[in-house]
Design a protein around this motif. Sequence first.
Motif, PDB file in Angstrom:
ATOM      1  N   THR A  93       8.892  11.624   4.310  1.00  0.00           N
ATOM      2  CA  THR A  93       8.927  11.025   2.985  1.00  0.00           C
ATOM      3  C   THR A  93       7.602  11.249   2.299  1.00  0.00           C
ATOM      4  OG1 THR A  93       8.029   8.865   3.615  1.00  0.00           O
ATOM      5  CG2 THR A  93      10.406   9.185   3.900  1.00  0.00           C
ATOM      6  N   GLU A  94       7.625  11.227   0.969  1.00  0.00           N
ATOM      7  CA  GLU A  94       6.390  11.423   0.208  1.00  0.00           C
ATOM      8  C   GLU A  94       5.385  10.329   0.523  1.00  0.00           C
ATOM      9  OE1 GLU A  94       4.013  13.593  -2.386  1.00  0.00           O
ATOM     10  OE2 GLU A  94       6.042  14.053  -1.731  1.00  0.00           O
ATOM     11  N   LEU A  95       5.880   9.099   0.745  1.00  0.00           N
ATOM     12  CA  LEU A  95       4.987   7.993   1.043  1.00  0.00           C
ATOM     13  C   LEU A  95       4.255   8.224   2.354  1.00  0.00           C
ATOM     14  CD1 LEU A  95       3.814   5.209   0.549  1.00  0.00           C
ATOM     15  CD2 LEU A  95       5.870   4.215   1.559  1.00  0.00           C
ATOM     16  N   SER A  96       4.987   8.565   3.429  1.00  0.00           N
ATOM     17  CA  SER A  96       4.324   8.766   4.714  1.00  0.00           C
ATOM     18  C   SER A  96       3.494  10.032   4.704  1.00  0.00           C
ATOM     19  CB  SER A  96       5.345   8.801   5.850  1.00  0.00           C
ATOM     20  OG  SER A  96       6.375   9.723   5.606  1.00  0.00           O
ATOM     21  N   ALA A  97       3.896  11.029   3.917  1.00  0.00           N
ATOM     22  CA  ALA A  97       3.101  12.243   3.804  1.00  0.00           C
ATOM     23  C   ALA A  97       1.747  11.934   3.176  1.00  0.00           C
ATOM     24  CB  ALA A  97       3.844  13.282   2.954  1.00  0.00           C
ATOM     25  N   THR A  98       1.766  11.219   2.064  1.00  0.00           N
ATOM     26  CA  THR A  98       0.518  10.847   1.413  1.00  0.00           C
ATOM     27  C   THR A  98      -0.303   9.931   2.312  1.00  0.00           C
ATOM     28  OG1 THR A  98       1.559  11.064  -0.748  1.00  0.00           O
ATOM     29  CG2 THR A  98      -0.481   9.803  -0.650  1.00  0.00           C
ATOM     30  N   ALA A  99       0.363   9.005   2.982  1.00  0.00           N
ATOM     31  CA  ALA A  99      -0.342   8.118   3.902  1.00  0.00           C
ATOM     32  C   ALA A  99      -1.023   8.906   4.999  1.00  0.00           C
ATOM     33  CB  ALA A  99       0.639   7.110   4.504  1.00  0.00           C
ATOM     34  N   ALA A 100      -0.364   9.969   5.471  1.00  0.00           N
ATOM     35  CA  ALA A 100      -0.944  10.795   6.523  1.00  0.00           C
ATOM     36  C   ALA A 100      -2.215  11.471   6.047  1.00  0.00           C
ATOM     37  CB  ALA A 100       0.073  11.848   6.974  1.00  0.00           C
ATOM     38  N   VAL A 101      -2.170  12.021   4.839  1.00  0.00           N
ATOM     39  CA  VAL A 101      -3.358  12.668   4.282  1.00  0.00           C
ATOM     40  C   VAL A 101      -4.495  11.662   4.151  1.00  0.00           C
ATOM     41  CG1 VAL A 101      -4.324  13.810   2.263  1.00  0.00           C
ATOM     42  CG2 VAL A 101      -2.049  14.434   3.063  1.00  0.00           C
ATOM     43  N   ILE A 102      -4.179  10.497   3.606  1.00  0.00           N
ATOM     44  CA  ILE A 102      -5.208   9.489   3.384  1.00  0.00           C
ATOM     45  C   ILE A 102      -5.791   9.002   4.704  1.00  0.00           C
ATOM     46  CG2 ILE A 102      -5.634   7.169   2.499  1.00  0.00           C
ATOM     47  CD1 ILE A 102      -3.476   7.768   0.383  1.00  0.00           C
ATOM     48  N   ALA A 103      -4.917   8.720   5.674  1.00  0.00           N
ATOM     49  CA  ALA A 103      -5.389   8.208   6.956  1.00  0.00           C
ATOM     50  C   ALA A 103      -6.241   9.234   7.678  1.00  0.00           C
ATOM     51  CB  ALA A 103      -4.190   7.806   7.819  1.00  0.00           C
ATOM     52  N   HIS A 104      -5.777  10.481   7.673  1.00  0.00           N
ATOM     53  CA  HIS A 104      -6.540  11.523   8.363  1.00  0.00           C
ATOM     54  C   HIS A 104      -7.872  11.768   7.648  1.00  0.00           C
ATOM     55  CE1 HIS A 104      -6.339  14.527  11.564  1.00  0.00           C
ATOM     56  NE2 HIS A 104      -7.080  15.285  10.784  1.00  0.00           N
ATOM     57  N   ALA A 105      -7.826  11.804   6.328  1.00  0.00           N
ATOM     58  CA  ALA A 105      -9.062  12.004   5.566  1.00  0.00           C
ATOM     59  C   ALA A 105     -10.029  10.847   5.778  1.00  0.00           C
ATOM     60  CB  ALA A 105      -8.746  12.177   4.086  1.00  0.00           C
ATOM     61  N   ASP A 132     -18.285  18.061  -3.422  1.00  0.00           N
ATOM     62  CA  ASP A 132     -18.689  17.448  -4.693  1.00  0.00           C
ATOM     63  C   ASP A 132     -17.605  17.527  -5.762  1.00  0.00           C
ATOM     64  OD1 ASP A 132     -21.203  16.792  -3.740  1.00  0.00           O
ATOM     65  OD2 ASP A 132     -22.065  18.727  -4.308  1.00  0.00           O
ATOM     66  N   GLY A 133     -16.472  18.147  -5.419  1.00  0.00           N
ATOM     67  CA  GLY A 133     -15.434  18.343  -6.420  1.00  0.00           C
ATOM     68  C   GLY A 133     -14.465  17.178  -6.504  1.00  0.00           C
ATOM     69  N   LYS A 134     -13.473  17.337  -7.365  1.00  0.00           N
ATOM     70  CA  LYS A 134     -12.396  16.359  -7.495  1.00  0.00           C
ATOM     71  C   LYS A 134     -11.299  16.699  -6.484  1.00  0.00           C
ATOM     72  CE  LYS A 134     -13.833  14.228 -11.361  1.00  0.00           C
ATOM     73  NZ  LYS A 134     -15.172  14.852 -11.417  1.00  0.00           N
ATOM     74  N   GLY A 135     -10.646  15.666  -5.967  1.00  0.00           N
ATOM     75  CA  GLY A 135      -9.495  15.859  -5.102  1.00  0.00           C
ATOM     76  C   GLY A 135      -8.230  15.438  -5.822  1.00  0.00           C
ATOM     77  N   PHE A 136      -7.243  16.324  -5.884  1.00  0.00           N
ATOM     78  CA  PHE A 136      -5.971  16.026  -6.543  1.00  0.00           C
ATOM     79  C   PHE A 136      -4.922  15.784  -5.453  1.00  0.00           C
ATOM     80  CE2 PHE A 136      -8.423  17.886  -9.800  1.00  0.00           C
ATOM     81  CZ  PHE A 136      -7.857  17.603 -11.032  1.00  0.00           C
ATOM     82  N   LEU A 137      -4.280  14.613  -5.486  1.00  0.00           N
ATOM     83  CA  LEU A 137      -3.352  14.207  -4.436  1.00  0.00           C
ATOM     84  C   LEU A 137      -2.001  13.844  -5.033  1.00  0.00           C
ATOM     85  CD1 LEU A 137      -3.192  13.529  -1.352  1.00  0.00           C
ATOM     86  CD2 LEU A 137      -3.755  11.189  -1.976  1.00  0.00           C
ATOM     87  N   ASN A 138      -0.931  14.463  -4.520  1.00  0.00           N
ATOM     88  CA  ASN A 138       0.411  14.197  -5.026  1.00  0.00           C
ATOM     89  C   ASN A 138       0.896  12.817  -4.603  1.00  0.00           C
ATOM     90  OD1 ASN A 138       1.514  16.865  -6.249  1.00  0.00           O
ATOM     91  ND2 ASN A 138       0.472  17.483  -4.380  1.00  0.00           N
ATOM     92  N   VAL A 139       1.443  12.074  -5.550  1.00  0.00           N
ATOM     93  CA  VAL A 139       2.008  10.754  -5.267  1.00  0.00           C
ATOM     94  C   VAL A 139       3.340  10.618  -5.989  1.00  0.00           C
ATOM     95  CG1 VAL A 139      -0.251   9.660  -4.942  1.00  0.00           C
ATOM     96  CG2 VAL A 139       0.790   9.669  -7.211  1.00  0.00           C
ATOM     97  N   ASP A 140       4.184   9.729  -5.470  1.00  0.00           N
ATOM     98  CA  ASP A 140       5.424   9.414  -6.180  1.00  0.00           C
ATOM     99  C   ASP A 140       5.473   7.918  -6.441  1.00  0.00           C
ATOM    100  OD1 ASP A 140       6.002   8.288  -3.760  1.00  0.00           O
ATOM    101  OD2 ASP A 140       7.747   9.530  -3.317  1.00  0.00           O
ATOM    102  N   ALA A 141       6.597   7.421  -6.927  1.00  0.00           N
ATOM    103  CA  ALA A 141       6.700   6.010  -7.282  1.00  0.00           C
ATOM    104  C   ALA A 141       6.475   5.112  -6.071  1.00  0.00           C
ATOM    105  CB  ALA A 141       8.070   5.736  -7.904  1.00  0.00           C
ATOM    106  N   ALA A 142       6.995   5.525  -4.902  1.00  0.00           N
ATOM    107  CA  ALA A 142       6.832   4.711  -3.693  1.00  0.00           C
ATOM    108  C   ALA A 142       5.372   4.604  -3.292  1.00  0.00           C
ATOM    109  CB  ALA A 142       7.663   5.299  -2.547  1.00  0.00           C
ATOM    110  N   VAL A 143       4.647   5.716  -3.385  1.00  0.00           N
ATOM    111  CA  VAL A 143       3.222   5.703  -3.049  1.00  0.00           C
ATOM    112  C   VAL A 143       2.460   4.811  -4.014  1.00  0.00           C
ATOM    113  CG1 VAL A 143       1.144   7.108  -2.876  1.00  0.00           C
ATOM    114  CG2 VAL A 143       3.310   7.986  -2.004  1.00  0.00           C
ATOM    115  N   LEU A 144       2.748   4.967  -5.298  1.00  0.00           N
ATOM    116  CA  LEU A 144       2.037   4.174  -6.302  1.00  0.00           C
ATOM    117  C   LEU A 144       2.283   2.682  -6.123  1.00  0.00           C
ATOM    118  CD1 LEU A 144       2.636   6.385  -9.461  1.00  0.00           C
ATOM    119  CD2 LEU A 144       0.460   5.984  -8.307  1.00  0.00           C
TER     120      LEU A 144
END
Length: 426
Positions: free
Chosen positions: A52-64, A75-87
């Motif tokens: 799911t997009e939620l667990s996918a984003t959670a995985a990126v965040i947790a690992h990061a 020093d750059g910006k990080g762009f991360l995909n989210v959907d309604a569930a993540v938000l």
Amino acid sequence: MIDTASSDNAAFQLRVRDFYLGRQPILDRDQVLHGYELLFRSAPLGPAAIDTELSATAAVIAHAAQLGIDKVIGDGKGFLNVDAAVLDSDIFVFLPRENLVLEIAASVKATPELAGRIAALASHGFRFALSDVVSETADVQQLLPMTEYVKFSLRDSAPAALAALAPRFKAAGKKLVAEKVETHAEFDACLGLGFDFFQGYYFARPSVIGGRKLSPAQVAVLALMQLVVSDADNIAIERAVKKEVTLALNLLRLVNTPAVGIRHRIDSVSQAVTILGRRQLQRWLQIMLYAEPAMRRQGMPPLLALATTRGRLLELLAQRLRPGQRNVPEIAFTVGIMSLMDALFGMPMEEIVQQIPVSDEVAGALLKRTGFFGELLSLAENIELMDEAEARLAPALHELAMSADELAELEVAAFEWSDTIVRYAI
């Protein structure tokens, strides 16, 4: 006040196994690095796929969070995909809001609840991008006032649609991002439409220009590399370095980086040449070939960041896969660095391997992706292309007997090393 903590974070941690973490550069109009889109793909190797997009984003965040997101985006910006569930979740405690942009697909339904959540997060410093825009729908119009960036995919948008939409969004004060830019012609077309940022590997595609000449500084670096490879004595090498003041200064800057690991400061070219040794000196010269064009403008050039990351990743992979073989990681680093010289010099790789002496093994890896080093290079390229090459990652890892978790850790280590080197190289 927004509650960014959650009792579900432990559950997210348990599911963070076997995934690929990729990053794709986002450049500004001067082709200087602005940031990266962080890309997640679950690996088919582990017992629990993240679906799911939620667990996918959670995985990126947790690992990061475990490894340090600053190591991934520098020093750059990080762009991360989210959907309604993540938000709507409470996983934002891990996010460095000053450096992160949350991407919302244009297809997401703009409900009053979602709009309220975005507004609340924005009030706490989060920024947003609207991605995959192909038309000005009612949902897009509702979300537009709360977003800073608008992203268009060149593969999904017709030129006529881009020409019509870009000026309207630009007039609304939005920063326009062109995604999947694969050629310099596409880059030029989007420049003309007023786009601010560009995502895609057009900058790493060799653009062969007849009669193109290397800069004097690049010629000097290549001449110095020839001295190093031909076992010239240290006095001759030192004399050649001192002839180029900029080269000497940058060599001293590089030799004093934390990545070199020398505890006392090096203040002379003679010391630098002696302490580094031939292999390390050759490595820094290879980096200087990419760094030299950056000295004519401000900001990080994407080829320098990509080449140093790729070189270091191949080196770390070789160390992991061929432990105890001292020369193998050095060769892997050279293959990674040289693999982008066709784009750097604007000439075919065949000509480059003729001008810069390399072994048959290195030439085979660069020209045909053959042998052990060719396999490592192919793996690195597939990670970078992610969307187009995802299906080839699992077989490549299986062939190398490496897990996706191991690869993710080596990637982050390579990102961090590259960021450290680049800070001192320009």
